[in-house]
Design an enzyme around this catalytic site. Structure first.
Site, short mmCIF file in Angstrom:
data_model
loop_
_atom_site.label_atom_id
_atom_site.label_comp_id
_atom_site.label_asym_id
_atom_site.label_seq_id
_atom_site.Cartn_x
_atom_site.Cartn_y
_atom_site.Cartn_z
N GLY A 169 1.24 -1.50 -0.72
CA GLY A 169 -0.36 -0.13 -0.06
C GLY A 169 0.78 1.23 0.37
N GLY A 170 0.74 2.31 0.51
CA GLY A 170 0.85 3.49 0.72
C GLY A 170 2.53 3.69 1.53
N ALA A 404 24.39 11.11 -26.54
CA ALA A 404 25.35 10.73 -24.94
C ALA A 404 26.88 10.88 -25.57
CB ALA A 404 25.62 9.40 -25.57
C1 HXC Z 1 -3.93 -4.31 12.71
C2 HXC Z 1 -2.52 -6.30 11.57
C3 HXC Z 1 -2.56 -5.77 10.41
C4 HXC Z 1 -2.68 -3.91 10.24
C5 HXC Z 1 -2.01 -7.86 10.32
N1 HXC Z 1 -2.82 -7.80 11.48
N2 HXC Z 1 -1.52 -6.56 9.72
N3 HXC Z 1 -3.34 -5.79 12.52
N4 HXC Z 1 -3.45 -3.53 11.38
N5 HXC Z 1 -3.25 -3.20 9.18
C6 HXC Z 1 -1.98 -8.08 12.17
C7 HXC Z 1 -2.66 -9.42 12.49
O1 HXC Z 1 -4.65 -9.50 12.63
C8 HXC Z 1 -2.05 -10.45 12.64
O2 HXC Z 1 -2.31 -10.70 14.58
C9 HXC Z 1 -0.39 -9.89 12.37
O3 HXC Z 1 -0.50 -8.98 12.51
C10 HXC Z 1 -0.08 -10.45 11.82
O4 HXC Z 1 -0.88 -11.32 10.48
P1 HXC Z 1 -0.59 -12.29 9.96
O5 HXC Z 1 -2.60 -12.47 8.90
O6 HXC Z 1 -1.55 -13.84 10.60
O7 HXC Z 1 0.45 -12.40 8.79
P2 HXC Z 1 0.74 -13.22 8.07
O8 HXC Z 1 -0.20 -14.57 7.21
O9 HXC Z 1 2.05 -13.63 7.86
O10 HXC Z 1 0.84 -12.29 6.61
C11 HXC Z 1 0.68 -10.97 6.19
C12 HXC Z 1 -0.38 -9.55 5.60
C13 HXC Z 1 -1.50 -9.95 6.79
C14 HXC Z 1 0.13 -10.31 4.39
C15 HXC Z 1 0.53 -8.48 5.57
O11 HXC Z 1 -1.55 -9.85 7.70
C16 HXC Z 1 -2.46 -8.68 5.38
O12 HXC Z 1 -2.97 -9.10 4.77
N6 HXC Z 1 -3.24 -7.79 6.46
C17 HXC Z 1 -3.42 -6.81 5.96
C18 HXC Z 1 -2.67 -5.92 4.78
C19 HXC Z 1 -3.13 -4.24 4.92
O13 HXC Z 1 -4.52 -4.03 4.17
N7 HXC Z 1 -3.17 -3.08 4.97
C20 HXC Z 1 -3.62 -2.25 4.75
C21 HXC Z 1 -2.92 -1.80 3.89
S1 HXC Z 1 -3.43 -0.30 3.35
P3 HXC Z 1 -2.59 -11.62 15.13
O14 HXC Z 1 -2.74 -10.77 16.39
O15 HXC Z 1 -3.57 -13.13 14.93
O16 HXC Z 1 -1.27 -11.92 15.92
C22 HXC Z 1 -2.07 1.04 3.80
C23 HXC Z 1 -2.54 2.06 3.28
C24 HXC Z 1 -1.37 2.62 3.91
O17 HXC Z 1 -1.36 0.57 4.46
C25 HXC Z 1 -1.27 4.08 3.16
C26 HXC Z 1 -0.49 5.34 3.92
C27 HXC Z 1 -0.31 6.23 2.30
#
Ligand code: HXC
Length: 513
Positions: A169-170, A404
């Site tokens: 993401g961002g 170049a």
């Molecule tokens: C809160 C999160 C989290 C998040 C993961 N966790 N991502 N908690 N916010 N963004 C937590 C999970 O709930 C889990 O908690 C622990 O972290 C580990 O995650 P898992 O899914 O079990 O790990 P894994 O299978 O290795 O997968 C990792 C992952 C996946 C691929 C990163 O967690 C995922 O897809 N997360 C969401 C990603 C996402 O959509 N983020 C937002 C993107 S948008 P527990 O309690 O079970 O340990 C963004 C915008 C930014 O970031 C913009 C900036 C301008």
């Protein structure tokens, strides 16, 4: 007091456990180190001082007030790397997947402010699920605060990003603004939108690794400068990279002790192939001219027709930009121009002198290049060299053709010393093409046209396929024996060490981005 100290010790112990032993074990099972282990391997032993160990998030939605971890998913602090002050933040995947909350962002921003105020490099060890989903826009604000500070710090202090896990993401834009990105093969990835979104929008089936793994970004996109086999290799690369850089833009890189002796390299006199079209690997010349074992190639697997990297010359840190005749004949194209331009800008930011090895047949022709903006991209390199005020030296080993020639750190755009080997050919274009244009009318209808073409080609080649026309004009300062290259460069960089150039005062230029 003993009880109070015991409370403190208990809290420290808790903080050190991050999201708990089970999650630490799960991190290890994935072949990854924890945030603290990474810091341990990065910083000089015993030098790390943590800041903000007891910070926790302030979120109350979704019952978050019941789930708090000391440190809130990022370890921040300072210490030394090879004795030099360095700031580091290391995201802790065991706490909410290293996701970025308001307070997590505040910790990073506080560190960035300190790094800027005290003029020392900042290293980010990234391993994060992105924005803390439970916090919504507050988390997005935190990201933007970091991006803003990344930009403030750009050119002021070196900023390095090692991607040790997810970065999606961002979140990708903070590393993208920093000076160098390192990724770890198979355990890290970077993308703006992940495979699921890609499938929905474009119907492409792609894995995380294919879409944004280390190899992809090292070869296809050029987003990462280094693809490392494992985390330890990435950490060692960070340390090595830092060794070529000063602490900040006001300093010069530290110089290693070196005693000048006989610096001639006789093998270079017989290095150049007899046939001017025969490829050779420019890295062989670089390693012969630079101090032994000092060359660190950057962006090795991307736009391989240009080689860039750091090295030392008589102990002094330099940045090298070199056409690579072994790949696409060393031609300049969009990617190689952009790659080299960014490297030149970095060196100029941080007072690292530039050395250019030139053997370039021109810019790559074709619709692909034209439609992908070779004009704008080539101009980036031209602009970067023209604006650079660090000592700049060029050595033309063989071809320097067309635009170049101008772009590759020519005298005309501000290079300080321009050398050429006797094998240099400095002209508007190759002899065959030139003869075909100049003598078209004269020869096409003549008898024995084939012989005449060869005659005219030789004529053009005799006049221009050498370094002496350029040397007569002073565009080349000296034609040198290849064996003397290292000696000449050591002397010239020493001569240039107090160079001062002031570009015209302005707010900032408008590089053709
Ligand atoms: C809160 C999160 C989290 C998040 C993961 N966790 N991502 N908690 N916010 N963004 C937590 C999970 O709930 C889990 O908690 C622990 O972290 C580990 O995650 P898992 O899914 O079990 O790990 P894994 O299978 O290795 O997968 C990792 C992952 C996946 C691929 C990163 O967690 C995922 O897809 N997360 C969401 C990603 C996402 O959509 N983020 C937002 C993107 S948008 P527990 O309690 O079970 O340990 C963004 C915008 C930014 O970031 C913009 C900036 C301008």
């Amino acid at each position: 007091m003993d009880k109070k100290i015991a409370t403190l010790q208990h809290k420290i112990q808790q903080a050190n456990l991050g999201g708990g032993q089970a999650r630490i074990d799960s991190q290890h099972k994935k072949g990854k180190l924890t945030a603290r282990e990474r810091i341990h391997f990065l910083m000089d032993e015993g030098s790390f001082e943590e800041i903000g160990m007891f910070v926790t998030h302030r979120s109350t939605d979704f019952g978050m007030e019941r789930e708090k971890y000391l440190g809130d998913g990022v370890v921040t602090g300072y210490g030394t790397i090879n004795g030099r002050l360095t700031y580091v933040f290391s995201q802790d995947f065991t706490v909410f997947g290293g996701s970025l909350s308001e307070t997590h962002a505040e910790k990073i921003c506080k560190l960035m402010d300190m790094a800027m105020k005290n003029g020392a490099p900042l290293i980010g060890l990234n391993d994060s699920g992105g924005a803390r989903i439970q916090e919504g826009v507050v988390s997005l604000g935190g990201y933007a605060d970091i991006f803003y500070k990344n930009v403030q710090a750009s050119g002021l202090i070196p900023q390095l990003s090692a991607i040790m896990g997810p970065c999606a993401g961002g979140a990708v834009y903070s590393p993208a603004i920093t000076d160098f990105i390192l990724m770890v093969e198979n355990t890290s990835y970077m993308f703006v939108t992940g495979p699921n979104v890609v499938k929905t929008v474009t119907h492409e089936e792609v894995t995380s690794e294919e879409l944004g793994g280390a190899t992809t970004h090292a070869t296809k996109s050029g987003v990462t400068h280094f693809a490392c086999a494992n985390e330890i290799e990435a950490i060692n690369h960070v340390k090595k990279l830092l060794s070529y850089m000063p602490q900040n833009c006001e300093e010069i890189p530290s110089q290693l002790a070196y005693e000048i002796g006989d610096e001639s390299r006789l093998s270079l006199n017989t290095f150049m192939p007899q046939n001017a079209s025969q490829p050779y690997d420019i890295r062989e010349i670089i390693t012969e001219v630079a101090d032994a074992e000092s060359f660190l190639e950057v962006h090795k697997d991307f736009a391989e027709n240009i080689v860039v990297g750091f090295a030392r010359l008589a102990g002094r840190s330099i940045g090298i930009v070199a056409n690579q005749p072994a790949y696409l004949a060393g031609v300049l194209d969009s990617n190689s121009s952009t790659k080299a331009a960014r490297f030149v800008r970095f060196c100029d930011c941080f007072n690292i002198p530039l050395l250019v090895f030139e053997d370039v047949p021109g810019f790559l022709p074709g619709t692909d290049q034209e439609w992908n903006g070779i004009i704008t991209n080539g101009a980036k390199l031209l602009y970067a060299f023209s604006e650079a005020t660090v000592p700049r030296i060029t050595v033309i080993t063989r071809k320097a053709y067309g635009g170049a020639y101008d772009v590759m750190n020519s005298k005309h755009i501000g290079a300080d010393m321009n050398y050429a080997w006797p094998s240099a050919e400095i002209a508007v274009m190759g002899a065959k093409g030139a003869a075909e244009i100049i003598f078209k009318k004269e020869i096409t209808s003549a008898e024995h046209a084939e012989e005449k073409w060869l005659e005219k080609e030789k004529l053009y080649s005799d006049i221009f396929a050498n370094p002496y026309r350029a040397a007569e004009r002073g565009f080349i300062d000296e034609v040198i024996e290849p064996s003397q290259t290292r000696t000449k460069l050591i002397k010239a960089f020493k001569m240039l060490e107090n160079k001062v150039v002031n570009n015209p005062r302005k707010k900032h230029g408008n590089i053709p981005l």
